[in-house]
Write an enzyme that holds these catalytic residues in place. Sequence first.
Site, mmCIF file in Angstrom:
data_model
loop_
_atom_site.group_PDB
_atom_site.id
_atom_site.type_symbol
_atom_site.label_atom_id
_atom_site.label_comp_id
_atom_site.label_asym_id
_atom_site.label_seq_id
_atom_site.Cartn_x
_atom_site.Cartn_y
_atom_site.Cartn_z
ATOM 1 N N SER A 59 0.841 -1.185 0.000
ATOM 2 C CA SER A 59 0.000 0.000 0.000
ATOM 3 C C SER A 59 0.885 1.248 0.000
ATOM 4 O O SER A 59 1.868 1.308 0.729
ATOM 5 C CB SER A 59 -0.868 -0.053 1.263
ATOM 6 N N SER A 104 4.577 3.918 3.063
ATOM 7 C CA SER A 104 4.096 2.717 2.388
ATOM 8 C C SER A 104 4.151 1.550 3.371
ATOM 9 O O SER A 104 4.764 1.667 4.436
ATOM 10 C CB SER A 104 4.994 2.444 1.176
ATOM 11 N N LYS A 105 3.505 0.471 3.061
ATOM 12 C CA LYS A 105 3.608 -0.725 3.892
ATOM 13 C C LYS A 105 3.168 -1.920 3.083
ATOM 14 O O LYS A 105 2.350 -1.790 2.171
ATOM 15 C CB LYS A 105 2.687 -0.594 5.116
ATOM 16 N N GLY A 106 3.719 -3.068 3.411
ATOM 17 C CA GLY A 106 3.341 -4.282 2.703
ATOM 18 C C GLY A 106 3.068 -5.410 3.660
ATOM 19 O O GLY A 106 3.460 -5.352 4.832
ATOM 20 N N ASP A 147 9.621 -6.044 8.997
ATOM 21 C CA ASP A 147 8.548 -5.728 9.938
ATOM 22 C C ASP A 147 8.247 -7.048 10.661
ATOM 23 O O ASP A 147 9.053 -7.978 10.624
ATOM 24 C CB ASP A 147 7.323 -5.175 9.185
#
Length: 474
Positions: A59, A104-106, A147
């Site tokens: 995202s 952002s992050k996944g 993460d």
Amino acid sequence: MTKEPTFRESVDIMYSRAVALMDLPPGLAEKIRVCNATYTVRFGVRLRGGIQTFTGYRSVHSEHMEPVKGGIRFATSVNQDEVEALAALMTYKCALVEAPYGGSKGGLCIDPREWNDSELEQITRRFAYELIKRDLIHPSQNVPAPDMGTGEREMAWMADQYQRMHTTDINARACVTGKPVNAGGIAGRTEATGRGVQYALREFFRNAHDASRAGLSGSLDGKRVIVQGLGNVGFHAAKFLSEEDGSKVIAVIERDGAVFDEHGLNIENLRNHIIKTGGVNGFPSATFEEDGAKLLEAECDILIPAALEGVINLTNAARIKAPLIIEAANGPVTAGADDILRDKGTVIIPDMYANAGGVTVSYFEWVKNLSHIRLGRMQRRAEEARHQLIVDELERLSADTGIGWELSPGFKQQYLRGAGELELVRSGLDDTMRQAYNDMADVWREREDVADLRTAAYLVAIDKVAASYRAKGL
Ligand code: GLU
């Protein structure tokens, strides 16, 4: 608030609280709030005699600065709502600590413990392939990092995958951060988030007036700490606080329950016990409590939630006794719990600041990759040579004048050693954490309408994002 908001709603509520205190041009608040895009991918990998299908997300919350940045987590709880909330937090986190990125992050919906190393490598490489193909992993567009459920190993696989697909890109290594040091990583990245929590707490206690708002005084020495989650972040925070600052980690909450010892737990031993047995149960000389969450409500000075989001919520917030909570995890306190705790006078050092050490050192790693040189390589010996001049001169003066001064034992050795990469990384991290703390706390100290550090952090972060939109003419 009677109904628990989702993580995404919690972030929106906290954001809106801050925006209500600002004077943003119409439309800009909404532009900043919304998540720009979320890419969902479903891919199959041939494993264990059949095709296994996995779902992953990346995202992108805000591209006011590029590349965008944020970790990739591997967990069964991963979903679009969560990834978008985490991406938004990354935007504000980067702005607050002045890491020049959008957010952002996944995430990949998977339980990494269910797969062996070679299976995980295949799955990770395939997920990375899907993202790389769309420039969602790219040194100048989108730079992931570890993460929950991922670490150096996964980052090395992703970087290698990128290199295979971009064989002539000289900056390929900068496509992800958190890599092993021997594969383009930087010293001090693994400890960085926990180290940042320690630096954040030190700065909080250096400001006696701030500490007094939580009813606390003095330094970290002797403070009683409870930590939830002894993963990478919780482990390093607990280890540094107990080994270097004299704090007592009296309880650790893990998946299988909690262990408690009023005299303080040995964190290194406890971590080894968890690695060996899979949990905290049976750790010698500590009391075991099966209902671990109960310990969140125990008497202590500092509570460090370093695991999942939403663990402090409407069901337990009123019973939390800690006067100070530092959010090492992302989103551990829901918006509803935040209201209850604020009313009770609990001070919360918010996630967007408290766990920003990770992305800060990621920034240093990215810069190192782009400059193709180890930090300190040019300066270290020059620094040592200049220090040697002073020491020689002091010794000459002492001998010539007959004063007979003697340098304290250990001084020469310490003073003469030029800073290597690890020292430089820690120094840069410490500086960042101190600066950001005071940027945030100044707003809390000076504005009567700002009741908590979280709102203050949002105000500072949103202001910076808005300034960069304005500079672009938006
Ligand atoms: N996953 C970490 C975070 O939530 C680190 C992100 C990064 O280093 O880019 O902040």
